[in-house]
Design a protein around this motif. Structure first.
Motif, short mmCIF file in Angstrom:
data_model
loop_
_atom_site.label_atom_id
_atom_site.label_comp_id
_atom_site.label_asym_id
_atom_site.label_seq_id
_atom_site.Cartn_x
_atom_site.Cartn_y
_atom_site.Cartn_z
N CYS A 173 0.83 -1.20 0.00
CA CYS A 173 0.00 0.00 0.00
C CYS A 173 0.87 1.26 0.00
CB CYS A 173 -0.92 -0.02 1.21
SG CYS A 173 -2.23 1.20 1.11
N ARG A 174 1.93 1.26 0.81
CA ARG A 174 2.83 2.42 0.84
C ARG A 174 3.47 2.67 -0.52
NH1 ARG A 174 4.66 0.10 5.70
NH2 ARG A 174 6.54 -0.65 4.64
N ARG A 175 3.65 1.60 -1.30
CA ARG A 175 4.34 1.72 -2.60
C ARG A 175 3.43 2.24 -3.71
NH1 ARG A 175 6.00 -2.85 -5.05
NH2 ARG A 175 7.79 -1.84 -6.04
N LEU A 176 2.15 2.39 -3.43
CA LEU A 176 1.23 2.76 -4.50
C LEU A 176 1.64 4.02 -5.27
CD1 LEU A 176 -2.31 1.94 -3.04
CD2 LEU A 176 -1.31 1.05 -5.15
N PRO A 177 2.06 5.12 -4.61
CA PRO A 177 2.46 6.29 -5.39
C PRO A 177 3.63 6.02 -6.33
CG PRO A 177 1.97 6.93 -3.15
CD PRO A 177 1.98 5.43 -3.17
N TYR A 178 4.55 5.15 -5.92
CA TYR A 178 5.63 4.76 -6.83
C TYR A 178 5.07 4.04 -8.04
CZ TYR A 178 9.57 2.13 -8.74
OH TYR A 178 10.49 1.58 -9.59
N THR A 196 -4.74 2.23 3.91
CA THR A 196 -5.49 3.21 3.13
C THR A 196 -4.59 3.73 2.02
OG1 THR A 196 -6.92 3.89 4.96
CG2 THR A 196 -6.59 5.48 3.18
N PRO A 197 -5.02 3.70 0.77
CA PRO A 197 -4.18 4.21 -0.33
C PRO A 197 -3.72 5.63 -0.04
CG PRO A 197 -6.07 3.03 -1.21
CD PRO A 197 -6.29 3.14 0.28
N PRO A 198 -2.41 5.89 -0.12
CA PRO A 198 -1.90 7.19 0.33
C PRO A 198 -1.87 8.27 -0.75
CG PRO A 198 -0.08 5.70 -0.14
CD PRO A 198 -1.34 4.91 -0.37
N ALA A 199 -2.03 9.50 -0.28
CA ALA A 199 -1.70 10.67 -1.09
C ALA A 199 -0.21 10.94 -0.92
CB ALA A 199 -2.52 11.87 -0.63
N ARG A 200 0.33 11.84 -1.72
CA ARG A 200 1.73 12.23 -1.58
C ARG A 200 1.84 13.71 -1.88
NH1 ARG A 200 6.69 9.19 -1.43
NH2 ARG A 200 8.49 10.42 -2.10
N ALA A 201 2.45 14.45 -0.97
CA ALA A 201 2.55 15.90 -1.12
C ALA A 201 3.23 16.26 -2.44
CB ALA A 201 3.33 16.49 0.06
N GLY A 202 2.62 17.17 -3.17
CA GLY A 202 3.19 17.63 -4.43
C GLY A 202 2.84 16.75 -5.62
N PHE A 203 2.10 15.67 -5.40
CA PHE A 203 1.73 14.75 -6.47
C PHE A 203 0.24 14.86 -6.77
CE2 PHE A 203 5.79 13.23 -5.46
CZ PHE A 203 6.20 12.24 -6.35
N PRO A 204 -0.15 15.16 -8.01
CA PRO A 204 -1.58 15.18 -8.34
C PRO A 204 -2.19 13.79 -8.15
CG PRO A 204 -0.26 16.17 -10.09
CD PRO A 204 0.70 15.49 -9.16
N PRO A 205 -3.45 13.70 -7.72
CA PRO A 205 -4.09 12.38 -7.61
C PRO A 205 -4.27 11.75 -8.98
CG PRO A 205 -5.67 14.15 -7.21
CD PRO A 205 -4.32 14.80 -7.27
N THR A 206 -4.13 10.43 -9.04
CA THR A 206 -4.22 9.72 -10.32
C THR A 206 -5.27 8.62 -10.31
OG1 THR A 206 -2.48 8.19 -9.62
CG2 THR A 206 -1.78 10.13 -10.89
#
Length: 399
Positions: A173-178, A196-206
């Motif tokens: 789950c932590r790796r989802l933004p990668y 919970t699927p994470p957001a990442r600061a500075g990254f638009p949601p996809t």
């Protein structure tokens, strides 16, 4: 008779892809660690670790050292000695050794190119959709953690397996933004915060982008399979194996499987048939038809522009002295770039192994004769030559 030993897990779409290839070739296979004995697994794991450290694991026909990287899983051996990685490489390997009654890669240059294009699109972009569906769409229904922990060691005490399952789920789950799946801030997925699927600061949601792309690919598959039994005609090829690996990964993922069956019932039955080995011994003609157009359109809207943007970012960063990419760089906040896909913004890390993939595909395009290129352009104008303007991996390796 040749048999294959895999080191892999059914949670991996590439493992599923390789199993479908082995089944088509009518080769017996075993998958460790699930089907191995404890001592056998320990020995194989140590041997694999030593080979990784020594960079002695092979890729057929060749590995681009310095840009490609070893996966966690899967690996395979045909002789019990030499270890290989790369699921597409297995198909090339078996064709080269003559282990298939019909080649997994078509003999016609145009069909062969399309086969590789579809294969790489599912391998690279399809992976993002598969993981997104597992951890986002099926956040409260997927069983990957328990399934993988059981495969890794049924002899391990149940409490330890449960702990492994929780750790695996949290890690993935932590790796989802990668893996290109970035949640909008404050997402409530109805599950524990650790998964919970994470957001990442500075990254638009996809999430919206990946949901749209998946539905586009499913619609294309549904239309294609309503006209022919396999992606390139009447028999199974590497293109089918790659599509199967990524899409069938979600057959065990609860809500994603329900949606797949609801949105694409033909594709759902097709995936189940390959899972059950019904593609073994498939025979018949391969040909280029307009039935491929919707699938190639989806590929042209996702995979191709993503690979182009990734390569351009790679070249710019290398020119400025950046030499760390992929997940290591992502975790450090390095080698990031902004892009746009399907009219939506994204932010990602440069992936050097995808540069290898893209350049190899561009090199295959350049090797086509003018007649083959013209034939492809007439059927599919979206594949005009300037799309494939990347550098060749061979020139990069020689530089």
């Amino acid at each position: 008779m040749t048999s294959i030993t895999f080191w892999g897990l059914t949670a991996s779409p590439y493992q599923l892809k390789m199993q479908s290839i082995a089944d088509f070739a009518d080769l017996s296979w075993r998958r460790l660690p699930e089907q191995g004995r404890p001592l056998e697994n320990l020995r194989f794991m140590r041997r694999l670790g030593r080979a990784r450290t020594a960079e002695a694991i092979l890729r057929f026909p060749a590995r681009v050292v310095g840009m490609d990287e070893y996966p966690e899983v899967p690996y395979y051996t045909l002789d019990g000695q030499s270890l290989y990685y790369d699921s597409s490489g297995l198909a090339l390997h078996l064709d080269e050794l003559g282990h298939t009654a019909h080649p997994l890669l078509p003999e016609s240059a145009t069909e062969r190119f399309l086969c590789r294009l579809i294969d790489e699109a599912f391998d690279e972009f399809g992976l993002y959709m598969a993981h997104h569906n597992r951890w986002v769409t099926s956040a409260d229904t997927n069983v990957m953690g328990d399934m993988t922990a059981n495969e890794m060691g049924r002899w391990i005490p149940a409490p330890v397996r449960r702990n492994i399952a929780r750790r695996l789920s949290r890690r993935q789950c932590r790796r989802l933004p990668y893996l290109f799946s970035v949640a909008p801030p404050g997402l409530d997925a109805g599950v524990d915060s650790t998964i919970t699927p994470p957001a990442r600061a500075g990254f638009p949601p996809t999430h919206e982008m990946l949901d749209q792309a998946w539905r586009s690919y499913l619609a294309a598959m549904e239309q294609l399979l309503s006209q022919q039994p396999y992606l390139l005609g009447e028999r199974f090829t590497l293109a089918d194996a790659s599509a199967y690996g990524q899409l069938s990964m979600n057959l065990v993922d609860g809500r994603a499987a329900e949606l797949l069956r609801e949105l694409a019932p033909l594709s759902y039955r097709w995936l189940c048939a390959i899972r059950d080995g019904d593609h073994r011994g498939s025979d018949g003609k391969l040909e280029i038809t307009d039935s491929l157009t919707p699938l190639l359109q989806s590929i042209a809207e996702t995979f191709i522009p993503l690979m182009q943007q990734n390569e351009a970012a790679y070249e710019g960063l290398v020119a400025r002295g950046q030499d760390t990419f992929n997940e290591v760089a992502f975790n450090r906040g390095e080698a990031l770039y902004e892009g746009n896909l399907m009219g939506l913004p994204f932010r990602s890390v440069v992936k050097s192994f995808q540069v290898v993939t893209w350049r190899e595909l561009c090199e295959q395009w350049r090797r086509l004769d003018s007649h083959s290129r013209k034939q492809l352009a007439e059927h599919f104008p979206l594949l005009e030559g300037s799309v494939f303007n990347g550098k060749s991996a061979r020139r990069e390796a020689d530089a």
